[in-house]
Design a protein around this motif. Structure first.
Motif, PDB file in Angstrom:
ATOM      1  N   SER A  62     -10.557 -34.379  12.071  1.00 44.98           N
ATOM      2  CA  SER A  62     -10.983 -33.344  13.015  1.00 44.98           C
ATOM      3  C   SER A  62     -11.276 -33.968  14.373  1.00 44.98           C
ATOM      4  CB  SER A  62     -12.238 -32.633  12.509  1.00 44.98           C
ATOM      5  OG  SER A  62     -11.965 -31.948  11.312  1.00 44.98           O
ATOM      6  N   TYR A  63     -10.735 -33.348  15.411  1.00 44.33           N
ATOM      7  CA  TYR A  63     -11.018 -33.761  16.781  1.00 44.33           C
ATOM      8  C   TYR A  63     -12.502 -33.528  17.012  1.00 44.33           C
ATOM      9  CZ  TYR A  63      -9.329 -34.741  21.514  1.00 44.33           C
ATOM     10  OH  TYR A  63      -9.046 -35.318  22.732  1.00 44.33           O
ATOM     11  N   HIS A  64     -13.192 -34.526  17.528  1.00 48.68           N
ATOM     12  CA  HIS A  64     -14.643 -34.410  17.605  1.00 48.68           C
ATOM     13  C   HIS A  64     -15.156 -34.870  18.969  1.00 48.68           C
ATOM     14  CE1 HIS A  64     -18.702 -34.199  16.140  1.00 48.68           C
ATOM     15  NE2 HIS A  64     -18.918 -35.439  16.475  1.00 48.68           N
ATOM     16  N   GLY A  65     -16.111 -34.127  19.491  1.00 49.48           N
ATOM     17  CA  GLY A  65     -16.749 -34.473  20.745  1.00 49.48           C
ATOM     18  C   GLY A  65     -17.456 -33.264  21.314  1.00 49.48           C
ATOM     19  N   PRO A  66     -18.104 -33.439  22.452  1.00 54.58           N
ATOM     20  CA  PRO A  66     -18.825 -32.316  23.065  1.00 54.58           C
ATOM     21  C   PRO A  66     -17.865 -31.289  23.656  1.00 54.58           C
ATOM     22  CG  PRO A  66     -18.927 -34.234  24.490  1.00 54.58           C
ATOM     23  CD  PRO A  66     -18.248 -34.679  23.217  1.00 54.58           C
ATOM     24  N   LYS A 104     -12.939 -32.232   5.138  1.00 55.35           N
ATOM     25  CA  LYS A 104     -12.945 -31.701   6.506  1.00 55.35           C
ATOM     26  C   LYS A 104     -14.025 -32.333   7.379  1.00 55.35           C
ATOM     27  CE  LYS A 104     -10.131 -28.024   6.063  1.00 55.35           C
ATOM     28  NZ  LYS A 104      -9.123 -27.605   6.903  1.00 55.35           N
ATOM     29  N   ARG A 105     -14.796 -33.219   6.828  1.00 53.28           N
ATOM     30  CA  ARG A 105     -15.851 -33.852   7.604  1.00 53.28           C
ATOM     31  C   ARG A 105     -15.390 -35.141   8.280  1.00 53.28           C
ATOM     32  NH1 ARG A 105     -21.123 -34.691   5.581  1.00 53.28           N
ATOM     33  NH2 ARG A 105     -20.173 -36.444   4.546  1.00 53.28           N
ATOM     34  N   ARG A 106     -14.120 -35.500   8.172  1.00 53.42           N
ATOM     35  CA  ARG A 106     -13.621 -36.767   8.704  1.00 53.42           C
ATOM     36  C   ARG A 106     -13.558 -36.686  10.228  1.00 53.42           C
ATOM     37  NH1 ARG A 106      -8.517 -37.122   6.357  1.00 53.42           N
ATOM     38  NH2 ARG A 106      -9.577 -37.280   4.388  1.00 53.42           N
ATOM     39  N   ARG A 107     -14.659 -37.055  10.888  1.00 55.83           N
ATOM     40  CA  ARG A 107     -14.719 -36.956  12.342  1.00 55.83           C
ATOM     41  C   ARG A 107     -15.058 -38.274  13.020  1.00 55.83           C
ATOM     42  NH1 ARG A 107     -18.040 -31.405  13.028  1.00 55.83           N
ATOM     43  NH2 ARG A 107     -19.209 -32.280  11.337  1.00 55.83           N
ATOM     44  N   SER A 108     -15.855 -39.101  12.385  1.00 49.30           N
ATOM     45  CA  SER A 108     -16.247 -40.354  13.034  1.00 49.30           C
ATOM     46  C   SER A 108     -15.129 -41.379  12.875  1.00 49.30           C
ATOM     47  CB  SER A 108     -17.539 -40.898  12.417  1.00 49.30           C
ATOM     48  OG  SER A 108     -17.288 -41.415  11.117  1.00 49.30           O
ATOM     49  N   ARG A 145     -10.782 -44.407   9.925  1.00 48.64           N
ATOM     50  CA  ARG A 145     -10.074 -45.698   9.894  1.00 48.64           C
ATOM     51  C   ARG A 145      -9.214 -45.919   8.655  1.00 48.64           C
ATOM     52  NH1 ARG A 145     -14.832 -48.154  12.610  1.00 48.64           N
ATOM     53  NH2 ARG A 145     -14.198 -48.254  14.778  1.00 48.64           N
ATOM     54  N   ASP A 146      -9.504 -45.268   7.553  1.00 48.00           N
ATOM     55  CA  ASP A 146      -8.638 -45.379   6.377  1.00 48.00           C
ATOM     56  C   ASP A 146      -7.316 -44.648   6.597  1.00 48.00           C
ATOM     57  OD1 ASP A 146     -10.447 -46.877   4.928  1.00 48.00           O
ATOM     58  OD2 ASP A 146     -11.286 -45.149   3.875  1.00 48.00           O
ATOM     59  N   TRP A 147      -7.284 -43.752   7.558  1.00 53.41           N
ATOM     60  CA  TRP A 147      -6.109 -42.910   7.803  1.00 53.41           C
ATOM     61  C   TRP A 147      -5.346 -43.288   9.063  1.00 53.41           C
ATOM     62  CZ3 TRP A 147      -4.405 -38.938   4.653  1.00 53.41           C
ATOM     63  CH2 TRP A 147      -5.213 -38.692   3.542  1.00 53.41           C
ATOM     64  N   VAL A 148      -6.061 -43.681  10.134  1.00 47.77           N
ATOM     65  CA  VAL A 148      -5.424 -43.911  11.437  1.00 47.77           C
ATOM     66  C   VAL A 148      -6.039 -45.113  12.150  1.00 47.77           C
ATOM     67  CG1 VAL A 148      -4.867 -41.460  11.750  1.00 47.77           C
ATOM     68  CG2 VAL A 148      -7.012 -42.352  12.655  1.00 47.77           C
ATOM     69  N   TYR A 149      -5.295 -45.621  13.134  1.00 44.50           N
ATOM     70  CA  TYR A 149      -5.796 -46.664  14.023  1.00 44.50           C
ATOM     71  C   TYR A 149      -5.142 -46.476  15.390  1.00 44.50           C
ATOM     72  CZ  TYR A 149      -1.349 -49.096  13.176  1.00 44.50           C
ATOM     73  OH  TYR A 149      -0.025 -49.413  13.086  1.00 44.50           O
ATOM     74  N   SER A 150      -5.724 -47.046  16.427  1.00 44.36           N
ATOM     75  CA  SER A 150      -5.134 -46.956  17.765  1.00 44.36           C
ATOM     76  C   SER A 150      -4.484 -48.287  18.115  1.00 44.36           C
ATOM     77  CB  SER A 150      -6.202 -46.603  18.806  1.00 44.36           C
ATOM     78  OG  SER A 150      -7.191 -47.610  18.855  1.00 44.36           O
ATOM     79  N   SER A 151      -3.399 -48.198  18.899  1.00 43.95           N
ATOM     80  CA  SER A 151      -2.670 -49.382  19.327  1.00 43.95           C
ATOM     81  C   SER A 151      -1.798 -49.010  20.525  1.00 43.95           C
ATOM     82  CB  SER A 151      -1.805 -49.906  18.177  1.00 43.95           C
ATOM     83  OG  SER A 151      -1.222 -51.154  18.528  1.00 43.95           O
ATOM     84  N   CYS A 179     -12.639 -29.323  23.930  1.00 44.89           N
ATOM     85  CA  CYS A 179     -13.408 -30.348  23.229  1.00 44.89           C
ATOM     86  C   CYS A 179     -13.029 -31.693  23.833  1.00 44.89           C
ATOM     87  CB  CYS A 179     -13.073 -30.316  21.731  1.00 44.89           C
ATOM     88  SG  CYS A 179     -13.961 -31.554  20.766  1.00 44.89           S
ATOM     89  N   SER A 180     -14.019 -32.424  24.325  1.00 44.25           N
ATOM     90  CA  SER A 180     -13.794 -33.731  24.934  1.00 44.25           C
ATOM     91  C   SER A 180     -13.840 -34.790  23.832  1.00 44.25           C
ATOM     92  CB  SER A 180     -14.874 -33.994  25.985  1.00 44.25           C
ATOM     93  OG  SER A 180     -14.633 -35.211  26.637  1.00 44.25           O
ATOM     94  N   GLY A 181     -12.673 -35.295  23.458  1.00 43.13           N
ATOM     95  CA  GLY A 181     -12.539 -36.194  22.307  1.00 43.13           C
ATOM     96  C   GLY A 181     -13.344 -37.479  22.415  1.00 43.13           C
ATOM     97  N   ARG A 182     -14.053 -37.786  21.338  1.00 38.85           N
ATOM     98  CA  ARG A 182     -14.846 -39.006  21.263  1.00 38.85           C
ATOM     99  C   ARG A 182     -14.471 -39.872  20.058  1.00 38.85           C
ATOM    100  NH1 ARG A 182     -15.723 -37.550  25.781  1.00 38.85           N
ATOM    101  NH2 ARG A 182     -17.729 -37.200  26.733  1.00 38.85           N
ATOM    102  N   ASN A 183     -13.534 -39.395  19.231  1.00 37.82           N
ATOM    103  CA  ASN A 183     -13.120 -40.215  18.101  1.00 37.82           C
ATOM    104  C   ASN A 183     -11.677 -40.678  18.303  1.00 37.82           C
ATOM    105  OD1 ASN A 183     -11.623 -37.933  17.426  1.00 37.82           O
ATOM    106  ND2 ASN A 183     -12.718 -37.503  15.543  1.00 37.82           N
ATOM    107  N   LEU A 184     -11.119 -41.376  17.320  1.00 35.15           N
ATOM    108  CA  LEU A 184      -9.783 -41.950  17.439  1.00 35.15           C
ATOM    109  C   LEU A 184      -8.687 -40.918  17.720  1.00 35.15           C
ATOM    110  CD1 LEU A 184      -9.939 -44.577  14.557  1.00 35.15           C
ATOM    111  CD2 LEU A 184      -9.577 -45.072  16.981  1.00 35.15           C
ATOM    112  N   LEU A 185      -8.887 -39.677  17.326  1.00 38.48           N
ATOM    113  CA  LEU A 185      -7.852 -38.663  17.542  1.00 38.48           C
ATOM    114  C   LEU A 185      -7.584 -38.417  19.024  1.00 38.48           C
ATOM    115  CD1 LEU A 185      -8.454 -36.007  14.744  1.00 38.48           C
ATOM    116  CD2 LEU A 185      -7.135 -38.118  14.682  1.00 38.48           C
TER     117      LEU A 185
END
Length: 121
Positions: A43-47, A5-9, A14-20, A73-79
């Motif tokens: 996990s969606y992550h951001g301030p 559950k710590r997968r936020r950065s 990157r082992d699970w998803v990428y953007s394109s 939550c203002s997203g800052r990671n790939l999600l």
């Protein structure tokens, strides 16, 4: 605590998803591997956000005294690149994203933004 559950950065994701480039809209989020139904993706992550805007995800939190409260939550990671689809393949439980069906490698990952969003289309 479930360490998964710590997968936020972005590095952790990157082992699970990428953007394109997305056929749905602008940039999308894609599976970097086959993801079985029921799998935790990240996990969606951001301030915290106090108003709506690009990449803001609103989730309902329960409060013992006041009932439900919507928190942004203002997203800052790939999600943050998740796009909307009525026939989606993932959904949020709070800020945690799960596959609701098998997702093939290189398939775009989508979630349903909600009835309010769909009515605006």
């Amino acid at each position: 605590m479930n360490l998964e559950k710590r997968r936020r950065s972005n590095r952790e994701l990157r082992d699970w998803v990428y953007s394109s480039t997305s056929a749905i809209h602008g940039t999308g989020l894609f599976a970097a591997r086959d993801i079985p139904a029921g799998s935790y993706i990240g996990s969606y992550h951001g301030p915290r956000a106090t108003r709506n805007g690009m990449y803001v995800l609103w989730v309902c939190e329960s409060s013992d005294e006041d009932g439900e409260e919507w928190v942004g939550c203002s997203g800052r990671n790939l999600l943050r690149y998740l796009n909307h689809a009525r026939d989606c393949n993932a959904e949020f439980d709070g800020l945690d994203l799960y596959a609701i069906r098998n997702i093939r490698r290189d398939e775009e990952i989508t979630f349903y933004y909600g009835d309010e969003f769909h009515e605006q289309l």
